[in-house]
Scaffold this motif. Structure first.
Motif, PDB file in Angstrom:
ATOM      1  N   TYR A  58       0.596  -0.971   0.553  1.00 16.21           N
ATOM      2  CA  TYR A  58      -0.203  -0.047   0.071  1.00 16.21           C
ATOM      3  C   TYR A  58       1.055   1.616  -0.102  1.00 16.21           C
ATOM      4  CZ  TYR A  58      -4.240  -3.075   1.239  1.00 16.21           C
ATOM      5  OH  TYR A  58      -4.798  -4.185   1.226  1.00 16.21           O
ATOM      6  N   GLU A  59       0.311   2.536  -0.736  1.00 19.82           N
ATOM      7  CA  GLU A  59       1.257   3.837  -0.859  1.00 19.82           C
ATOM      8  C   GLU A  59       0.186   4.372   0.842  1.00 19.82           C
ATOM      9  OE1 GLU A  59       1.267   5.627  -4.305  1.00 19.82           O
ATOM     10  OE2 GLU A  59       2.754   7.368  -3.094  1.00 19.82           O
ATOM     11  N   ALA A  60       0.976   5.037   1.902  1.00 18.17           N
ATOM     12  CA  ALA A  60       0.458   6.154   2.137  1.00 18.17           C
ATOM     13  C   ALA A  60       0.465   7.647   1.657  1.00 18.17           C
ATOM     14  CB  ALA A  60       2.011   5.656   3.223  1.00 18.17           C
ATOM     15  N   VAL A 113       6.503   5.006   1.338  1.00 19.51           N
ATOM     16  CA  VAL A 113       6.005   5.945   1.950  1.00 19.51           C
ATOM     17  C   VAL A 113       7.008   7.420   0.396  1.00 19.51           C
ATOM     18  CG1 VAL A 113       7.544   7.715   3.801  1.00 19.51           C
ATOM     19  CG2 VAL A 113       6.401   5.484   4.016  1.00 19.51           C
ATOM     20  N   ASN A 114       6.567   8.197   1.088  1.00 22.99           N
ATOM     21  CA  ASN A 114       6.627   8.970  -0.106  1.00 22.99           C
ATOM     22  C   ASN A 114       7.894  10.108   0.487  1.00 22.99           C
ATOM     23  OD1 ASN A 114       4.773   9.305  -2.527  1.00 22.99           O
ATOM     24  ND2 ASN A 114       3.388   9.260  -1.389  1.00 22.99           N
ATOM     25  N   VAL A 115       8.912  10.020  -0.491  1.00 22.43           N
ATOM     26  CA  VAL A 115       9.798  10.880   0.225  1.00 22.43           C
ATOM     27  C   VAL A 115      10.112  12.605  -0.056  1.00 22.43           C
ATOM     28  CG1 VAL A 115      12.305  11.287   1.347  1.00 22.43           C
ATOM     29  CG2 VAL A 115      11.585   9.198   1.628  1.00 22.43           C
ATOM     30  N   LEU A 145      10.758   3.309   0.081  1.00 22.31           N
ATOM     31  CA  LEU A 145      10.538   4.818  -0.587  1.00 22.31           C
ATOM     32  C   LEU A 145       9.512   5.513  -1.735  1.00 22.31           C
ATOM     33  CD1 LEU A 145      13.105   5.502   2.006  1.00 22.31           C
ATOM     34  CD2 LEU A 145      11.183   5.461   2.671  1.00 22.31           C
ATOM     35  N   GLU A 146       9.469   5.922  -1.657  1.00 24.25           N
ATOM     36  CA  GLU A 146       9.472   6.664  -3.458  1.00 24.25           C
ATOM     37  C   GLU A 146       9.936   8.214  -3.385  1.00 24.25           C
ATOM     38  OE1 GLU A 146       5.131   7.086  -4.607  1.00 24.25           O
ATOM     39  OE2 GLU A 146       4.812   3.805  -4.124  1.00 24.25           O
ATOM     40  N   ILE A 147      10.474   7.946  -4.381  1.00 19.50           N
ATOM     41  CA  ILE A 147      11.363   9.882  -4.992  1.00 19.50           C
ATOM     42  C   ILE A 147      11.083   9.589  -5.973  1.00 19.50           C
ATOM     43  CG2 ILE A 147      13.592   9.945  -4.619  1.00 19.50           C
ATOM     44  CD1 ILE A 147      14.427   7.774  -2.728  1.00 19.50           C
ATOM     45  N   LEU A 175      11.271   4.887  -7.909  1.00 16.69           N
ATOM     46  CA  LEU A 175      11.867   6.024  -8.944  1.00 16.69           C
ATOM     47  C   LEU A 175      10.110   6.259  -9.451  1.00 16.69           C
ATOM     48  CD1 LEU A 175      13.314   8.328  -9.825  1.00 16.69           C
ATOM     49  CD2 LEU A 175      13.332   6.807 -11.706  1.00 16.69           C
ATOM     50  N   ASP A 176       9.414   7.319  -7.814  1.00 15.70           N
ATOM     51  CA  ASP A 176       8.216   7.781  -8.855  1.00 15.70           C
ATOM     52  C   ASP A 176       7.928   8.524  -9.872  1.00 15.70           C
ATOM     53  OD1 ASP A 176       5.109   7.825  -8.366  1.00 15.70           O
ATOM     54  OD2 ASP A 176       5.720   9.249  -6.371  1.00 15.70           O
ATOM     55  N   ASP A 177       6.404   8.591 -10.362  1.00 18.17           N
ATOM     56  CA  ASP A 177       6.449   9.907 -11.283  1.00 18.17           C
ATOM     57  C   ASP A 177       7.027   9.962 -12.745  1.00 18.17           C
ATOM     58  OD1 ASP A 177       4.015  10.351  -9.312  1.00 18.17           O
ATOM     59  OD2 ASP A 177       4.851  12.165  -9.155  1.00 18.17           O
ATOM     60  N   ILE A 196      10.319   1.263 -11.287  1.00 21.42           N
ATOM     61  CA  ILE A 196       9.833   2.611 -11.769  1.00 21.42           C
ATOM     62  C   ILE A 196       8.572   2.474 -11.845  1.00 21.42           C
ATOM     63  CG2 ILE A 196       9.964   3.604 -13.658  1.00 21.42           C
ATOM     64  CD1 ILE A 196      12.351   2.476 -14.647  1.00 21.42           C
ATOM     65  N   LYS A 197       7.498   3.935 -10.980  1.00 23.32           N
ATOM     66  CA  LYS A 197       6.337   4.035 -11.081  1.00 23.32           C
ATOM     67  C   LYS A 197       6.305   5.390 -12.652  1.00 23.32           C
ATOM     68  CE  LYS A 197       3.841   3.706  -7.471  1.00 23.32           C
ATOM     69  NZ  LYS A 197       3.174   4.698  -6.180  1.00 23.32           N
ATOM     70  N   ILE A 198       5.126   4.173 -13.275  1.00 26.80           N
ATOM     71  CA  ILE A 198       5.271   5.277 -14.425  1.00 26.80           C
ATOM     72  C   ILE A 198       4.368   5.915 -14.032  1.00 26.80           C
ATOM     73  CG2 ILE A 198       4.459   4.623 -16.862  1.00 26.80           C
ATOM     74  CD1 ILE A 198       5.597   1.768 -16.814  1.00 26.80           C
TER      75      ILE A 198
HETATM   76 MG    MG Z   1       4.371   8.370  -4.247  1.00 26.97          MG
END
Ligand code: MG
Ligand code: C2E
Ligand code: MG
Ligand code: MG
Length: 290
Positions: A58-60, A113-115, A145-147, A175-177, A196-198
């Motif tokens: 799950y993404e917080a 967790v987004n950082v 960790l999402e960066i 790697l986010d976005d 990698i998050k597309i």
């Molecule tokens: Mg994110």
């Protein structure tokens, strides 16, 4: 008269800017109170494997119930928190809370967790993460960790050291976005991402007559596979897109199709109800003109 008009326009903009600065200042003060008085909370959105439709984690996502303005979206208050320095305190709260809540789940799902790039630049981030893990008892392998690509804007020796220090804790990095920010791909050679998050902008409308988004997703997946990284398609809303995304080779899906972010208390409930299997809930297909 032309000169007078010019001054009028100038004054208009000056007042608008002042008004903007005032509401920003007010928001900043409200945010300080929010942190101190516990107005922040986390909600959690499932991330689903395309292989077997199981929820892997799950993404917080941060929520702020503003006492007057109601629910304030993070896209509005995170940039202000970054500007005024509050992001460090908020980020620390997010890290501790996410680890503690995830440690209490009945299944060993991951938590993402987004950082912020500002947090990433702080030398003590690895120590903070280590402490959050130790205090919560969460296994490091369950934390991701999402960066975003903006961490590469000032790529230097320090950022390499930071990546290495974080990885040495045994956590995962995503790697986010991806695809929206920094244009150079060279950084991918050195950054130890597990995933990698597309970005949603490629995923939305990947179905239909325009095949360009699908081509871009396919290219990202091919590259990620070669680099040994997983891929999550963000923002999937339509049930018909699940099959398409799977066929494009993405390993994971996140989006309203499998659920909007849910309250912390509902995560455990959802886990025991479905046994970790995700049920599509979004629209079946795009409405097409007849
Ligand atoms: Mg994110
Ligand atoms: P993000 O990390 O890319 O998170 C995904 C965003 O997409 C979330 O918006 C989520 O609710 C939304 N989303 C997910 N699936 C769908 C879908 O199918 N359709 C649509 N239309 N949207 C979808 P949210 O919660 O508003 O967060 C926005 C951004 O705020 C996040 O983007 C992230 O950059 C930032 N953010 C949120 N929480 C935190 C936090 O704790 N710390 C930091 N530094 N940033 C955060
Ligand atoms: Mg994202
Ligand atoms: Mg985003």
């Amino acid at each position: 008269a032309a000169k007078g008009d010019g001054r009028g326009v100038h004054r208009f903009y000056a007042e608008a800017m002042l008004e903007g600065a005032r509401s920003r200042k007010r928001m900043e003060e409200d945010l300080r109170v929010a942190v101190a008085q516990g107005q922040l909370r986390l909600v959690y959105q499932p991330i689903v494997s395309t292989r077997d439709a199981m929820v892997v984690g799950y993404e917080a996502l941060l929520r702020w119930d503003h006492p007057v303005q109601g629910n304030m979206p993070p896209s509005q208050f995170i940039p202000i928190a970054e500007d005024c320095g509050l992001i460090e305190q908020i980020g620390e709260w997010v890290m501790r809370t996410a680890c503690t809540e995830a440690a209490g789940w009945p299944q060993a799902a991951r938590v993402a967790v987004n950082v912020s790039s500002i947090q990433f630049a702080k030398p003590h981030l690895p120590a903070l993460v280590a402490q959050a893990l130790a205090q919560s008892g969460l296994a490091p392998s369950r934390l991701e960790l999402e960066i975003t690509e903006s961490v590469f804007l000032n790529q230097d020796q320090e950022s390499h050291r930071q990546f290495a220090a974080l990885k040495s804790l045994g956590i995962r990095l995503a790697l986010d976005d991806f695809g929206t920010g920094y244009s150079s791909l060279g950084y991918l050679r050195h950054a130890p991402f597990d995933k990698i998050k597309i970005d949603q902008s490629f995923v939305r409308g990947a179905i239909g007559t325009d095949s360009r988004n699908a081509a871009i997703i396919r290219a990202i997946v091919t590259m990620a596979d070669t680099l040994g990284m997983e891929t999550t398609a963000e923002g999937v809303e339509i049930q018909d897109e699940i099959e398409l995304i799977r066929n494009l080779g993405c390993s994971h899906i996140q989006g309203f199709v499998y659920g909007k972010p849910m309250e912390a208390a509902d995560v455990a409930q959802s886990m025991s109800e479905h046994g970790g299997r995700a049920e599509p809930v979004g629209l079946k297909s795009h409405r097409r003109p007849r």
